[in-house]
Write a protein that holds these residues in place. Structure first.
Motif, PDB file in Angstrom:
ATOM      1  N   GLY A 217      76.550  44.806 -18.613  1.00  0.00           N
ATOM      2  CA  GLY A 217      76.262  45.996 -17.818  1.00  0.00           C
ATOM      3  C   GLY A 217      77.345  46.234 -16.785  1.00  0.00           C
ATOM      4  N   LEU A 218      77.769  45.160 -16.114  1.00  0.00           N
ATOM      5  CA  LEU A 218      78.828  45.297 -15.103  1.00  0.00           C
ATOM      6  C   LEU A 218      80.111  45.818 -15.724  1.00  0.00           C
ATOM      7  CD1 LEU A 218      78.656  42.179 -12.762  1.00  0.00           C
ATOM      8  CD2 LEU A 218      77.849  44.479 -12.343  1.00  0.00           C
ATOM      9  N   ILE A 219      80.459  45.246 -16.884  1.00  0.00           N
ATOM     10  CA  ILE A 219      81.722  45.651 -17.517  1.00  0.00           C
ATOM     11  C   ILE A 219      81.662  47.121 -17.934  1.00  0.00           C
ATOM     12  CG2 ILE A 219      83.240  45.249 -19.479  1.00  0.00           C
ATOM     13  CD1 ILE A 219      82.314  42.328 -19.367  1.00  0.00           C
ATOM     14  N   LEU A 220      80.509  47.528 -18.509  1.00  0.00           N
ATOM     15  CA  LEU A 220      80.389  48.925 -18.946  1.00  0.00           C
ATOM     16  C   LEU A 220      80.453  49.862 -17.745  1.00  0.00           C
ATOM     17  CD1 LEU A 220      77.620  48.633 -21.663  1.00  0.00           C
ATOM     18  CD2 LEU A 220      80.073  48.938 -21.989  1.00  0.00           C
ATOM     19  N   TYR A 221      79.787  49.465 -16.663  1.00  0.00           N
ATOM     20  CA  TYR A 221      79.842  50.322 -15.487  1.00  0.00           C
ATOM     21  C   TYR A 221      81.258  50.350 -14.907  1.00  0.00           C
ATOM     22  CZ  TYR A 221      78.682  52.620 -11.198  1.00  0.00           C
ATOM     23  OH  TYR A 221      78.666  53.524 -10.179  1.00  0.00           O
ATOM     24  N   GLY A 222      81.961  49.232 -15.069  1.00  0.00           N
ATOM     25  CA  GLY A 222      83.354  49.174 -14.622  1.00  0.00           C
ATOM     26  C   GLY A 222      84.190  50.257 -15.280  1.00  0.00           C
ATOM     27  N   THR A 223      83.980  50.479 -16.574  1.00  0.00           N
ATOM     28  CA  THR A 223      84.715  51.540 -17.273  1.00  0.00           C
ATOM     29  C   THR A 223      84.428  52.898 -16.638  1.00  0.00           C
ATOM     30  OG1 THR A 223      84.456  50.268 -19.274  1.00  0.00           O
ATOM     31  CG2 THR A 223      85.143  52.535 -19.529  1.00  0.00           C
ATOM     32  N   ASN A 224      83.141  53.155 -16.356  1.00  0.00           N
ATOM     33  CA  ASN A 224      82.779  54.433 -15.734  1.00  0.00           C
ATOM     34  C   ASN A 224      83.495  54.598 -14.398  1.00  0.00           C
ATOM     35  OD1 ASN A 224      81.078  54.443 -17.827  1.00  0.00           O
ATOM     36  ND2 ASN A 224      79.199  54.726 -16.670  1.00  0.00           N
ATOM     37  N   LEU A 225      83.442  53.531 -13.613  1.00  0.00           N
ATOM     38  CA  LEU A 225      84.060  53.591 -12.290  1.00  0.00           C
ATOM     39  C   LEU A 225      85.557  53.840 -12.392  1.00  0.00           C
ATOM     40  CD1 LEU A 225      82.523  50.761 -10.140  1.00  0.00           C
ATOM     41  CD2 LEU A 225      82.543  53.179  -9.646  1.00  0.00           C
ATOM     42  N   LYS A 226      86.187  53.161 -13.356  1.00  0.00           N
ATOM     43  CA  LYS A 226      87.640  53.304 -13.502  1.00  0.00           C
ATOM     44  C   LYS A 226      87.999  54.734 -13.870  1.00  0.00           C
ATOM     45  CE  LYS A 226      90.300  49.278 -14.860  1.00  0.00           C
ATOM     46  NZ  LYS A 226      90.781  48.532 -16.029  1.00  0.00           N
ATOM     47  N   PHE A 227      87.204  55.336 -14.785  1.00  0.00           N
ATOM     48  CA  PHE A 227      87.466  56.722 -15.160  1.00  0.00           C
ATOM     49  C   PHE A 227      87.336  57.633 -13.941  1.00  0.00           C
ATOM     50  CE2 PHE A 227      86.853  56.436 -19.906  1.00  0.00           C
ATOM     51  CZ  PHE A 227      88.033  57.051 -20.192  1.00  0.00           C
ATOM     52  N   ALA A 228      86.252  57.436 -13.200  1.00  0.00           N
ATOM     53  CA  ALA A 228      86.025  58.301 -12.037  1.00  0.00           C
ATOM     54  C   ALA A 228      87.118  58.098 -11.003  1.00  0.00           C
ATOM     55  CB  ALA A 228      84.667  57.992 -11.442  1.00  0.00           C
ATOM     56  N   MET A 229      87.613  56.846 -10.900  1.00  0.00           N
ATOM     57  CA  MET A 229      88.663  56.548  -9.924  1.00  0.00           C
ATOM     58  C   MET A 229      89.953  57.290 -10.292  1.00  0.00           C
ATOM     59  SD  MET A 229      90.157  52.800  -9.227  1.00  0.00           S
ATOM     60  CE  MET A 229      91.057  52.685 -10.757  1.00  0.00           C
ATOM     61  N   TYR A 230      90.340  57.188 -11.575  1.00  0.00           N
ATOM     62  CA  TYR A 230      91.572  57.892 -11.967  1.00  0.00           C
ATOM     63  C   TYR A 230      91.389  59.400 -11.871  1.00  0.00           C
ATOM     64  CZ  TYR A 230      94.083  53.740 -13.393  1.00  0.00           C
ATOM     65  OH  TYR A 230      94.743  52.565 -13.375  1.00  0.00           O
ATOM     66  N   GLY A 231      90.167  59.868 -12.203  1.00  0.00           N
ATOM     67  CA  GLY A 231      89.893  61.293 -12.063  1.00  0.00           C
ATOM     68  C   GLY A 231      90.077  61.736 -10.624  1.00  0.00           C
ATOM     69  N   ALA A 232      89.620  60.902  -9.680  1.00  0.00           N
ATOM     70  CA  ALA A 232      89.764  61.250  -8.264  1.00  0.00           C
ATOM     71  C   ALA A 232      91.227  61.289  -7.858  1.00  0.00           C
ATOM     72  CB  ALA A 232      89.015  60.238  -7.410  1.00  0.00           C
ATOM     73  N   LEU A 233      92.015  60.337  -8.403  1.00  0.00           N
ATOM     74  CA  LEU A 233      93.463  60.350  -8.119  1.00  0.00           C
ATOM     75  C   LEU A 233      94.070  61.654  -8.607  1.00  0.00           C
ATOM     76  CD1 LEU A 233      95.284  56.997  -8.932  1.00  0.00           C
ATOM     77  CD2 LEU A 233      95.269  58.283  -6.824  1.00  0.00           C
ATOM     78  N   ILE A 234      93.676  62.057  -9.830  1.00  0.00           N
ATOM     79  CA  ILE A 234      94.233  63.280 -10.406  1.00  0.00           C
ATOM     80  C   ILE A 234      93.809  64.484  -9.576  1.00  0.00           C
ATOM     81  CG2 ILE A 234      94.190  64.771 -12.432  1.00  0.00           C
ATOM     82  CD1 ILE A 234      93.782  62.203 -14.085  1.00  0.00           C
ATOM     83  N   ALA A 235      92.527  64.485  -9.151  1.00  0.00           N
ATOM     84  CA  ALA A 235      92.020  65.628  -8.380  1.00  0.00           C
ATOM     85  C   ALA A 235      92.835  65.819  -7.105  1.00  0.00           C
ATOM     86  CB  ALA A 235      90.553  65.405  -8.043  1.00  0.00           C
ATOM     87  N   ASN A 236      93.359  64.723  -6.561  1.00  0.00           N
ATOM     88  CA  ASN A 236      94.126  64.829  -5.327  1.00  0.00           C
ATOM     89  C   ASN A 236      95.398  65.654  -5.465  1.00  0.00           C
ATOM     90  OD1 ASN A 236      92.869  63.563  -3.122  1.00  0.00           O
ATOM     91  ND2 ASN A 236      93.054  61.629  -4.189  1.00  0.00           N
TER      92      ASN A 236
END
Lengths: 304, 663
Positions: A217-236
């Motif tokens: 569960g942690l690893i799968l959620y990690g993927t979600n977080l990583k996507f959202a993190m890079y998305g936030a970088l791009i949004a900047n």
């Protein structure tokens, strides 16, 4: 106000893979699961018991925790427009990258901990591809710090919005490279196929074959977080010069949505590359980031 | 402390070691050596700490007509290196007591070894303290020879002897360059003191001397292509010696380079750029080779080359900063180099000691034979893992601090307007980030292959955890590393005092923002540790009521997986090696299967990786030279009467030459 980017990224992370899956099912004409289904899967994993291999040691149990901790740590550095992240100092992008590398280190040794030949194979590929993708990130961040004269995420991003269209162009190019970096880091198409059924052709999926229950569960959620993190970088890269919140927040979610849909579209219409073509593909993005560097040299008038 | 007291103290303890150690029982030799090393360390650490706080320690000795007055000085730079030498050598000696237990029967050999260990320590202290060219060379030579004898401990093995001879010859090539440089200075400045070098370097036409100094010190430090002794000497030596050699002896080369670099005043740009380029190449080359080797001590030796490259990049940045008059860059560069010297001496000795633990218990250096050691040697495994994380530059350990400073230096150099310099910096960033990635691959491979999974072969000795003496120094090192990782300002402040000492005009720039930045880095590292601990605590709470089942590893449908089916270290790094095949040359030996052979015959397949510089450049050149020199073998034919004749001929030629007024 420093928590705003953390909060927004956490909110996005609940929906991100759901949107990808929804896009894929719409494009392939299936009814498909709902947007919240990946999150429900994760919550179920977090609640059930675990199975461990008798070959594994404490490394295997520690690794998913370190992995998620490093991702959360990295998210703390992400700014939101001109709002600093929770942590911010000169050169914080170096800490960002090396923290993520720490998580990766633990995931790789955890997969070697099982003694499985397939998991070792995945680990080897993961290590190689993350090595190849590293320069692209550093060249882009280096180029922008050359352009703006600053060295922390928030200063770089806020200094970039001085209105010149060329910087938006460079930002778009960088956003493209960041999007691809996110795909490679999360082992998605076209480098890795998360839905493949053959262990020999997997990268990330095969590394976590033995994880189960809470750790999975942690690893799968990690993927979600990583996507959202890079998305936030791009949004900047796409904020308005005034940073009015009523523009910034819709822009943030719009970029995340566009990013998720793009990932879904790419995964629907492309096939995974052959393994030995992957290094070339990844190195191509290093050369694109070099292009950004050249653009910056032109802009700052250092070339000619 | 009285200056004379220190000088006579060090000499006295060395003499004492020569007199005392051979007489003692085998188990007391090592303890005595440790005690003497500790005393020497104490004698020099006190003035060294004083020097870092601002009280430079000087003493002039009358050295006769040839030497002039020999200046003995502990300035902040010397102090920094003296402290590093002391920490590493004390740890090495404690570890060595445990490591050499297995060799207690070879009493004579052991006496020599421990005497040399004391002399080796003292000679390095002299190298750091002597500020007189010729006296420096003598100390340098004693250091080389004593370390040679330390390497040759296992002298019955042909490989060790070969490595030793290789080391001896290469070091003397280095000494030749150094001697040349010092004589050059002596001839032009009429003094052999280091002050002469400084005045010389302010004049014109300094490039040759700088080059000679770089070659001389660079061979010791192991910059490519001068590094070829490293991958032989380090594996051949006993582990506590390899730890000390890799930790501090190569750093003496760095000490020399920094000493010279700080004196370069006019036109520092070209040396800076050259050093930067060589160091960048060294970094990438070293880590790529480290990634492919299966001998784990050889892997660590190549990794030393990588770290020397990172230190060199720091020095290069500092020189460029000096040339551009950019003080922030100067501080970043020197600080990165000096802190990385300390960091590398810590984690490299940690890793070599951990490697020694593995070797003591398994008697093999081939990681493909090992596996699953984490169950038998859990403490060694954790220590090795921490070393691996630190050397990869991963937070929260100390390696990150110095790498962070190098990156900051690169970014700082962007303020310059020159396009070529900016391009150089982006190349540096690229190489440093790539090297970070490859080092992640290298150390996951090493740790995974040695400690994780199932044992790959039946090992004769049943491995268990090593004695406490062989773990204690490692824990001490880990503690220091964590402190540096979390409180980097503790090492930054003395480093700033070193840099201030070498900037004649003083530092104009306020460096509070640099220390402030490092404080934040330390806090972020602390936060990372807290976050991991917190999440692990939550995890253990969540696991309280959950069923946990233990079965075998998922074999992807195959029900009888064996230990031979595990992924090997070689296959782990194979795709990288193929990608960089022009540097990591693979040498495979096997016979092609013929179509006519009906019955299978026993077959062998061997594969090893060759060194690019040795196989492609150095060896072919040497072969050509040998072919040329073969034509002159008739000269040394072994008959005395001919040699007498050569003498006569020489005199006849001299007479003829003087007749025709050539001489």
């Amino acid at each position: 106000m420093r928590m705003i980017s953390l909060l927004l990224i956490l909110i996005t992370s609940f929906f991100f893979t759901g949107i990808i899956i929804r896009t894929k099912s719409i494009l392939s004409g299936r009814k498909g699961p709902g947007i919240m289904q990946p999150m429900k899967d994760i919550i179920r994993s977090l609640r059930i018991g675990s199975v461990y291999s008798k070959t594994t040691s404490f490394i295997f149990q520690l690794a998913p925790t370190v992995y998620i901790a490093t991702i959360l740590m990295a998210i703390l550095f992400i700014p939101f427009g001109n709002q600093r992240g929770v942590l911010s100092f000169n050169g914080d992008f170096v800490f960002f990258a090396y923290t993520l590398a720490l998580g990766k280190f633990f995931m790789i040794i955890a997969s070697l901990d099982t003694g499985s030949s397939f998991e070792g194979m995945g680990a080897s590929r993961e290590a190689l591809y993350s090595m190849l993708v590293e320069p692209a990130f550093f060249i882009i961040m280096g180029s922008f710090s050359l352009l703006t004269g600053f060295t922390s995420f928030v200063d770089i991003f806020s200094a970039m919005h001085f209105g010149s269209y060329v910087t938006y162009g460079l930002g778009a190019l960088a956003a493209f490279v960041f999007a691809i970096i996110a795909l490679i880091e999360n082992s998605r198409m076209p480098v890795d196929d998360p839905k493949t059924h053959l262990e020999l052709t997997m990268i990330h999926e095969v590394m976590i074959l033995d994880n189960s229950g809470y750790d999975l569960g942690l690893i799968l959620y990690g993927t979600n977080l990583k996507f959202a993190m890079y998305g936030a970088l791009i949004a900047n890269f796409f904020h308005t010069p005034g940073y009015e919140w009523y523009y910034s927040i819709p822009i943030f979610f719009g970029v995340q949505l566009a990013f998720a849909v793009t990932v879904g579209v790419v995964e629907s219409f492309s096939a995974r590359f052959r393994m030995n073509h992957n290094p070339q593909f990844i190195l191509m993005f290093t050369s694109i980031s070099l292009l950004i560097f050249l653009g910056v040299l032109l802009l700052t008038g250092k070339i000619i | 402390m009285n200056p004379e007291f220190i000088v006579f103290g060090i000499c006295g303890f060395v003499v004492l070691s020569i007199l005392l150690i051979p007489l003692l029982r085998a188990n007391l030799k090592s303890v005595t050596a440790l005690f003497l090393i500790f005393l020497n360390a104490l004698l020099t650490s006190v003035p060294a700490i004083g020097a870092l706080l601002g009280n430079t320690f000087t003493l002039e000795i009358f050295g006769g007509l040839n030497f002039g007055n020999i200046l003995l000085e502990i300035d902040p730079l010397s102090a920094w290196f003296i402290l590093i030498v002391n920490i590493t050598l004390i740890n090495g000696a404690i570890y060595g007591i445990g490591y050499m237990k297995a060799y207690e029967k070879q009493t004579g050999n052991l006496s020599l070894h421990w005497i040399m260990f004391v002399i080796f320590h003292a000679s390095m202290l002299w190298v750091c303290m002597l500020h007189n060219g010729f006296a420096f060379l003598i100390a340098w030579e004693i250091m080389t020879l004593s370390s040679l004898i330390l390497v040759l401990f296992d002298h019955n093995k042909a490989n060790t002897l070969q490595a030793g001879v290789n080391y001896l010859v290469q070091m003397h090539i280095g000494v030749a360059f150094l001697t040349l440089a010092f004589i050059w200075i002596f001839v032009t400045q009429q003094t052999s003191g280091f002050q002469g070098i400084a005045t010389f370097l302010q004049g014109p036409h300094t490039h040759w001397v700088i080059l000679f100094f770089f070659l001389g010190f660079g061979i010791k430090a192991g910059f490519i292509p001068l590094h070829t002794w490293l991958p032989y000497a380090h594996p051949a030596a006993p582990s506590h010696v390899s730890g000390v050699m890799s930790g501090v002896i190569v750093k003496m080369g760095i000490y020399g380079i920094i000493r010279i670099a700080m004196m370069i005043n006019t036109d520092a740009l070209i040396p800076g750029i050259m050093l930067m380029m060589i160091s960048a190449a060294t970094t990438l080359y070293g880590i790529l080779n480290a990634a492919v080797h299966r001998d784990f001590k050889k892997m660590l030796a190549f990794c030393t080359t990588e770290n020397i490259g990172i230190i060199g990049m720091g020095i290069g940045l500092a020189l460029i900063g000096k040339a551009l008059d950019n003080q922030a860059l100067l501080i970043f560069g020197f600080a990165a180099a000096l802190i990385h010297v300390l960091n590398h001496s810590l984690y490299k000795s940690l890793l070599f000691f951990a490697a020694g633990n593995i070797y003591t218990k398994t008697h093999t250096r081939n990681m493909e034979m090992l596996g699953g050691l984490i169950r038998q040697m859990p403490q060694t495994a954790i220590l090795f893992l921490i070393g691996a994380l630190a050397i990869g530059g991963l937070p929260p350990f100390n390696g990150f601090v110095s790498k962070f400073l190098v990156y900051s230096g690169f970014v700082e150099a962007f303020r310059n307007q020159d396009m070529a310099l900016n391009a150089l910096m982006i190349i540096g960033i690229t190489i440093l980030s790539m090297a970070g990635g490859v080092s992640l691959l290298t150390f996951t491979k090493a740790f995974g292959t040695i400690f994780l999974g199932e044992p790959r072969s039946e090992i004769m000795h049943r491995p268990g955890e090593v004695s406490l003496l062989m773990r204690l120094p490692l824990y001490a090192i880990v503690l220091i590393m964590l402190v540096i990782g979390v409180f980097p300002v503790l090492v930054m402040n003395p480093v700033l005092s070193i840099i201030t000492g070498f900037t004649p005009a003083g530092l104009i720039m306020p460096f509070t923002n640099i220390t402030g930045m490092l404080t934040l880095v330390g806090r972020a590292s602390l936060l990372l540790i807290v976050l991991i601990a917190l999440l692990y605590f939550i995890r253990s709470l969540a696991f309280r009521r959950k069923p946990v089942e233990i079965t075998s590893t998922w074999g992807c449908g195959y029900i009888a997986p064996g230990h031979a089916m595990q992924y090997t270290g070689k296959s782990f790094s194979k795709s990288l090696a193929k990608l960089f095949g022009f540097i990591t040359i693979e040498n495979k030996k096997y016979k092609e299967l013929k179509t006519v052979s009906i019955f299978p015959s026993p077959r062998t397949y061997t594969s090893c990786y060759l060194e690019f510089f040795e196989t492609r450049i150095i060896d072919p050149v040497i072969r050509q030279f040998l072919r040329l020199f073969n034509y002159f073998t008739f000269i040394h034919n072994g008959k005395i009467q001919f040699y007498v004749l050569y003498g006569l001929l020489f005199m006849v030629i001299l007479i003829i030459l003087s007749f025709i007024n050539v001489l």
